[in-house]
Design a protein around this motif. Structure first.
Motif, short mmCIF file in Angstrom:
data_model
loop_
_atom_site.label_atom_id
_atom_site.label_comp_id
_atom_site.label_asym_id
_atom_site.label_seq_id
_atom_site.Cartn_x
_atom_site.Cartn_y
_atom_site.Cartn_z
N ALA A 38 50.74 -46.81 -12.82
CA ALA A 38 50.17 -45.73 -13.60
C ALA A 38 48.70 -46.00 -13.92
O ALA A 38 47.86 -45.08 -13.88
N TYR A 39 48.40 -47.24 -14.19
CA TYR A 39 47.00 -47.61 -14.51
C TYR A 39 46.10 -47.35 -13.31
O TYR A 39 45.03 -46.74 -13.45
N TYR A 40 46.51 -47.80 -12.13
CA TYR A 40 45.67 -47.63 -10.94
C TYR A 40 45.60 -46.16 -10.51
O TYR A 40 44.57 -45.71 -9.99
N ALA A 41 46.68 -45.41 -10.75
CA ALA A 41 46.65 -43.99 -10.42
C ALA A 41 45.64 -43.25 -11.30
O ALA A 41 44.96 -42.32 -10.85
N GLU A 42 45.52 -43.67 -12.54
CA GLU A 42 44.61 -43.01 -13.47
C GLU A 42 43.18 -43.51 -13.36
O GLU A 42 42.22 -42.74 -13.46
N ASN A 43 43.03 -44.80 -13.10
CA ASN A 43 41.70 -45.41 -13.13
C ASN A 43 41.13 -45.76 -11.76
O ASN A 43 40.00 -46.25 -11.66
N GLY A 44 41.91 -45.52 -10.70
CA GLY A 44 41.46 -45.89 -9.36
C GLY A 44 41.88 -47.30 -9.02
O GLY A 44 42.09 -48.14 -9.90
N SER A 45 42.02 -47.55 -7.74
CA SER A 45 42.52 -48.85 -7.30
C SER A 45 41.49 -49.96 -7.42
O SER A 45 41.84 -51.13 -7.53
N GLY A 46 40.20 -49.58 -7.37
CA GLY A 46 39.16 -50.59 -7.40
C GLY A 46 39.03 -51.35 -6.09
O GLY A 46 38.33 -52.36 -6.01
N ILE A 47 39.70 -50.85 -5.04
CA ILE A 47 39.68 -51.52 -3.73
C ILE A 47 38.70 -50.79 -2.83
O ILE A 47 38.72 -49.56 -2.73
N ASP A 48 37.86 -51.53 -2.16
CA ASP A 48 36.91 -50.94 -1.21
C ASP A 48 37.68 -50.27 -0.07
O ASP A 48 38.59 -50.86 0.52
N GLU A 49 37.32 -49.02 0.23
CA GLU A 49 38.04 -48.23 1.23
C GLU A 49 38.04 -48.90 2.60
O GLU A 49 39.06 -48.96 3.29
N ALA A 50 36.90 -49.41 3.01
CA ALA A 50 36.80 -50.04 4.32
C ALA A 50 37.67 -51.30 4.39
O ALA A 50 38.32 -51.57 5.41
N GLU A 51 37.69 -52.06 3.30
CA GLU A 51 38.52 -53.26 3.25
C GLU A 51 40.01 -52.90 3.33
O GLU A 51 40.79 -53.58 3.99
N LEU A 52 40.38 -51.81 2.65
CA LEU A 52 41.78 -51.38 2.67
C LEU A 52 42.19 -50.95 4.07
O LEU A 52 43.26 -51.33 4.55
N VAL A 53 41.36 -50.17 4.75
CA VAL A 53 41.67 -49.71 6.10
C VAL A 53 41.78 -50.90 7.04
O VAL A 53 42.69 -50.96 7.88
N ASP A 54 40.86 -51.84 6.92
CA ASP A 54 40.89 -53.04 7.76
C ASP A 54 42.17 -53.84 7.53
O ASP A 54 42.82 -54.28 8.48
N PHE A 55 42.55 -54.00 6.27
CA PHE A 55 43.78 -54.70 5.91
C PHE A 55 44.99 -53.99 6.50
O PHE A 55 45.88 -54.61 7.10
N TYR A 56 45.03 -52.68 6.35
CA TYR A 56 46.15 -51.87 6.83
C TYR A 56 46.25 -51.93 8.36
O TYR A 56 47.34 -52.16 8.91
N ARG A 57 45.13 -51.76 9.04
CA ARG A 57 45.17 -51.75 10.49
C ARG A 57 45.63 -53.09 11.05
O ARG A 57 46.43 -53.14 11.99
N LYS A 58 45.14 -54.17 10.47
CA LYS A 58 45.55 -55.49 10.96
C LYS A 58 47.04 -55.71 10.76
O LYS A 58 47.72 -56.26 11.64
N SER A 59 47.58 -55.27 9.62
CA SER A 59 49.01 -55.47 9.36
C SER A 59 49.86 -54.65 10.33
O SER A 59 50.93 -55.11 10.76
#
Length: 410
Positions: free
Chosen positions: A188-209
């Motif tokens: 709930a906290y991250y949904a309201e305040n944002g994840s604080g994760i860099d979008e490019a880093e998230l995509v890179d993490f996701y694609r590698k996995s």
């Protein structure tokens, strides 16, 4: 005067001797109790040793064992490889540790449980303890062996075999329940305040996995695709019912369609809708997003859908649909109707499909490969959580005790 001094010294010495004797006896009793072995052959020191640690918290061997035995019970009649058992051990140790990590990370953000959550979790923990006692009491009553003393002895044996005292087990259950509340508070906290994760880093993490799941290596090191014919829509069907996650990549050989499933009682109704859509009197996208579209996958994945000649069973059965769709140009619409079906109550249902050939734009690298994060409902949020977990568990350490204990799988 000298005798008085001597007398005082003698008295002090006797007191000290008495204290030392008590401490020695207490230490001996402690060691006797501590060295008593439980159902897994472990003593107190072994049970309290660290099994896994990360993020500044740790879980004991006793906690890990309780969690592992619950997981292992699902495989009681299975023959598992050592590699699979090892993966279960690490998974269980990780999940045991996460109960503490969620609490720590939530508190670090100033998140606390509500009074209602505390009350409910306390009651749930008490209910679980009571259910154990009731189970043994009922069994003894049915066998005619019930007595309060016999029940107490049976419960003592139960917790001794478990490797935790009654109070320690209740605390473990309570932490398990409350950790889920902390997890929800974090979501709930991250949904309201944002994840604080860099979008490019998230995509890179996701694609590698995802890319790690797309191929496997033979013993000689040769890479081969992990995809099996029919797997994409089989996984989608399982995901629809919550049994598994959908495939997050599209293999080569797939084409794309925007898809509508119609269910009507007469052929005339079907014909009218198809005629209106083909003739332009009715908008394809409007119909696709309406309740008339009985395609349940639209609640899981955005259009267009990838389909292959032998991978489409979740959407439709007949191979003719793929043949028709494959012959279309981008933007052209095709149709297909199944044979009418009559139910036991005499009602007839006709199922028909409208499909529009679409461009393959759901993957990062053209018409196949890793599917973009936004195409599956809730995928981005799930990957953000996985990314955070990887950060929290970046220094995770599994002790030898994790692998040494196999429980019922040993």
């Amino acid at each position: 005067m000298a005798k008085n001094v001597y007398g005082k010294k003698k008295t002090t010495r006797n007191i000290l001797i008495g204290v030392i004797a008590v401490l020695v006896i207490a230490a001996a009793i402690f060691l006797i109790v501590a060295l008593q072995k439980d159902g897994a052959g472990m003593n107190c020191f072994q049970r309290n040793a660290t099994a896994v640690s990360a993020d500044g918290v740790k879980a004991s061997v006793a906690e890990y064992r309780v969690m592992y035995d619950m997981v292992a019970s699902n495989y009681a009649n299975s023959t598992l490889t050592d590699e699979y058992i090892r993966s279960l051990q690490e998974y269980t140790a990780r999940e045991t540790l996460m109960m503490k990590v969620y609490e720590k990370e939530a508190k670090a953000l100033g998140l606390t449980l509500t009074e209602e959550q505390i009350t409910e979790s306390e009651k749930s923990a008490d209910d679980q303890i009571a259910s154990i006692e009731q189970y043994y009491a009922n069994s003894m009553i049915q066998s005619g062996s019930y007595s309060k003393a016999a029940l107490d002895k049976q419960l003592d044996n139960h917790y001794q075999q478990l490797g935790m005292s009654k109070s320690a087990y209740r605390a473990f259950v309570l932490q398990s329940i409350q950790s889920d509340y902390y997890r929800q508070a974090l979501e709930a906290y991250y949904a309201e305040n944002g994840s604080g994760i860099d979008e490019a880093e998230l995509v890179d993490f996701y694609r590698k996995s995802v890319e790690e799941t797309m191929t496997t290596k033979d013993e000689d090191g040769t890479e081969k695709p992990t995809y099996l014919e029919g797997q994409f829509w089989y996984n989608m069907t399982m995901a629809q019912y919550g049994y598994s996650a959908p495939m997050r990549y599209v293999p080569e050989g797939f084409i794309y369609v925007d898809f509508i499933k119609l269910e009507k009682s007469t052929a005339e109704e079907i014909t009218q809708i198809v005629t209106e859509v083909i003739g332009g009197a009715r908008d394809f996208d409007e119909l696709m997003n309406s309740d008339e579209n009985k395609d349940t996958f639209r609640n899981i994945m955005k259009a267009p859908y990838p389909i292959a000649e032998k991978d489409h069973s979740g959407l439709y059965v007949s191979d003719d649909v793929f043949a028709i769709a494959n012959a279309l140009e981008i933007g052209q619409i095709g149709t297909f109707a199944e044979e009418p079906k009559t139910a036991e109550d005499g009602t007839t249902t006709i199922t028909a499909y409208l499909f529009r050939r679409a461009e393959g734009n759901i993957c990062y690298d053209g018409d196949h490969g890793v599917i973009k994060l936004e195409y599956f409902e809730g995928l981005k949020e799930a990957e953000e959580e996985e990314y955070r977990l990887e950060q929290w568990l970046s220094d995770i350490k599994f002790e030898d005790a994790v692998y040494a204990y196999k429980g019922a799988l040993g």
